[in-house]
Design an enzyme around this catalytic site. Structure first.
Site, PDB file in Angstrom:
ATOM      1  CG  HIS A 149      -0.179   0.143   2.550  1.00 46.43           C
ATOM      2  ND1 HIS A 149       0.209  -0.924   3.322  1.00 46.43           N
ATOM      3  CD2 HIS A 149       0.260   1.236   3.227  1.00 46.43           C
ATOM      4  CE1 HIS A 149       0.833  -0.508   4.406  1.00 46.43           C
ATOM      5  NE2 HIS A 149       0.889   0.809   4.386  1.00 46.43           N
ATOM      6  CG  HIS A 197      -4.076   0.422   4.418  1.00 43.64           C
ATOM      7  ND1 HIS A 197      -3.532  -0.718   4.920  1.00 43.64           N
ATOM      8  CD2 HIS A 197      -3.166   1.396   4.668  1.00 43.64           C
ATOM      9  CE1 HIS A 197      -2.346  -0.451   5.446  1.00 43.64           C
ATOM     10  NE2 HIS A 197      -2.098   0.821   5.306  1.00 43.64           N
ATOM     11  CG  HIS A 211       4.422   4.794   4.516  1.00 45.03           C
ATOM     12  ND1 HIS A 211       3.625   5.508   5.380  1.00 45.03           N
ATOM     13  CD2 HIS A 211       3.797   3.602   4.353  1.00 45.03           C
ATOM     14  CE1 HIS A 211       2.579   4.767   5.735  1.00 45.03           C
ATOM     15  NE2 HIS A 211       2.656   3.609   5.112  1.00 45.03           N
ATOM     16  CG  HIS A 243       0.181   0.272  11.948  1.00 40.08           C
ATOM     17  ND1 HIS A 243       0.726   1.512  12.127  1.00 40.08           N
ATOM     18  CD2 HIS A 243       0.725  -0.212  10.803  1.00 40.08           C
ATOM     19  CE1 HIS A 243       1.566   1.768  11.135  1.00 40.08           C
ATOM     20  NE2 HIS A 243       1.600   0.731  10.324  1.00 40.08           N
ATOM     21  CE1 TYR A 252       5.100   3.730   8.139  1.00 45.32           C
ATOM     22  CE2 TYR A 252       5.077   3.276  10.480  1.00 45.32           C
ATOM     23  CZ  TYR A 252       4.400   3.516   9.304  1.00 45.32           C
ATOM     24  OH  TYR A 252       3.037   3.551   9.291  1.00 45.32           O
ATOM     25  CD  GLU A 262       3.867   0.447   7.110  1.00 43.78           C
ATOM     26  OE1 GLU A 262       3.246   1.028   6.201  1.00 43.78           O
ATOM     27  OE2 GLU A 262       3.348   0.146   8.195  1.00 43.78           O
TER      28      GLU A 262
HETATM   29  C1  M3P Z   1       0.170   3.169   8.319  1.00 43.07           C
HETATM   30  C2  M3P Z   1      -0.517   1.910   8.070  1.00 43.07           C
HETATM   31  C3  M3P Z   1       0.201   7.927   9.516  1.00 43.07           C
HETATM   32  C4  M3P Z   1      -0.229   6.550   9.649  1.00 43.07           C
HETATM   33  C5  M3P Z   1       0.317   5.491   9.105  1.00 43.07           C
HETATM   34  C6  M3P Z   1      -0.269   4.177   9.133  1.00 43.07           C
HETATM   35  C7  M3P Z   1       1.225   8.336   8.583  1.00 43.07           C
HETATM   36  O1  M3P Z   1       1.267   3.300   7.657  1.00 43.07           O
HETATM   37  O2  M3P Z   1      -0.001   1.114   7.296  1.00 43.07           O
HETATM   38  O3  M3P Z   1      -1.580   1.675   8.666  1.00 43.07           O
HETATM   39  O4  M3P Z   1      -0.327   8.788  10.157  1.00 43.07           O
HETATM   40 FE    FE Z   2       1.509   2.004   6.017  1.00 45.40          FE
END
Ligand code: M3P
Ligand code: FE
Length: 304
Positions: A149, A197, A211, A243, A252, A262
């Site tokens: 993603h 996602h 990313h 997450h 990351y 990532e």
């Molecule tokens: C992820 C994900 C930010 C959140 C990032 C979340 C940049 O990368 O893969 O769920 O706020």
């Molecule tokens: Fe992500």
């Protein structure tokens, strides 16, 4: 009809040779072509011509490619994009090495997004006949199997969410909301298949990349990723960690040009009947880094 997945990410890198080393040796992607100062790479479990393009000169996102089911879908997407009011043009076979005719859209966030269905089939490293579970010849570095993603930034997350929903048929798995009445959209994690996602975006500068992510099998691969990054002096941003949003597992890090990558494992399954999850800003740090519940401001500020 519909969008299948993120097909390719095309980024700029300051030094092509240094970045090629990162993507080939540390991450383990294979180089499939080199043309006009661009390197085309694919991961071992991907079948299409390439999933990452590195272009020398600068840093940041050039464009994203999403693969659609069939070429006749492009007419409908072109019609819907034009009705939505974004710029849309036809792209031709060969505009991208190995990729056929398609559409090139300028998103409300000013990112360039290409849609295509025709792409040269190279096959994965294990084939389709009595395949091994992983390439016998071995993997280099982390041996990432596939792209997963991207996360981009936009001044108007609500508008971009409406675009992905109305034009491209994506659904929101998770939304981050803020403001006095929790009625302002700060971020959205959207899917087109059954992943948590396929694209996400958070409020920020127009046209930027936060990313792009590769999928890996499990948590122990993320720890191994951390080991390899230390061995190869790859700057780690944060992780391995969990997450809250998407329930994925993550680390990351940055390529030599400063584009954030990532590697992502886990997460749940979505689908057309999935009910959107909402996070509020007071829980945002936990949403992004469930393990540590705090974020380095640079994680939000550094985009390319
Ligand atoms: C992820 C994900 C930010 C959140 C990032 C979340 C940049 O990368 O893969 O769920 O706020
Ligand atoms: Fe992500």
């Amino acid at each position: 009809m519909g969008v299948i997945r993120l097909g390719y990410v095309h980024v700029r890198v300051t030094d092509l040779a240094g970045s090629a080393e990162h993507y080939r040796e540390t991450l383990g992607m294979d180089q499939v072509a080199e043309q006009d100062g661009r390197l085309y790479l694919k991961s071992w479990d991907e079948h299409d011509h390439h999933s990452v393009v590195l272009e020398e000169g600068g840093v940041g996102l050039v464009k994203l490619g999403y693969k659609v089911e069939k070429s006749s879908d492009l007419d409908e997407f072109e019609h819907r994009a034009a009705s939505f009011g974004v710029r849309v043009e036809r792209m031709s076979k060969g505009d991208n090495e190995g990729v056929g005719d398609g559409l090139r859209l300028t998103l409300p966030s000013e990112h360039t997004l290409e849609l295509y269905s025709d792409v040269e089939y190279l096959g994965n490293a294990t084939g389709n006949w009595n395949p091994d579970p992983w390439p016998r010849s071995g993997l280099r570095g982390l041996g990432v199997p596939r792209l997963d993603h991207t996360l981009i930034t936009t001044e108007d997350p609500a508008l971009l969410e409406r675009f992905f929903s109305e034009v491209l048929g994506f659904r929101a798995a998770e939304r981050l909301v803020g403001g006095e009445d929790d009625d302002q959209l700060v971020g959205s994690w959207m899917f087109c298949g059954e992943q948590p996602h396929d694209i996400a975006f958070v409020k920020g500068e127009q046209g930027k990349l936060h990313h792009f992510a590769y999928h890996v099998d499990d948590w122990s691969t993320l720890l191994r990723a951390g080991d390899l990054f230390s061995m190869h002096d790859v700057p780690v941003d944060f992780g391995p960690a969990r997450h809250g949003i998407t329930r994925g597992e993550t680390i990351y890090f940055f390529d030599p040009a400063g584009n954030r990558n990532e590697v992502f494992a886990g997460g749940y399954r979505t689908g057309p009947d999935f009910r959107t999850i909402t996070w509020t800003m007071d829980n945002a740090a936990r949403g992004i880094n469930y393990t540590h519940r705090e974020l380095d401001p640079d994680f939000l500020n550094v985009v390319t």
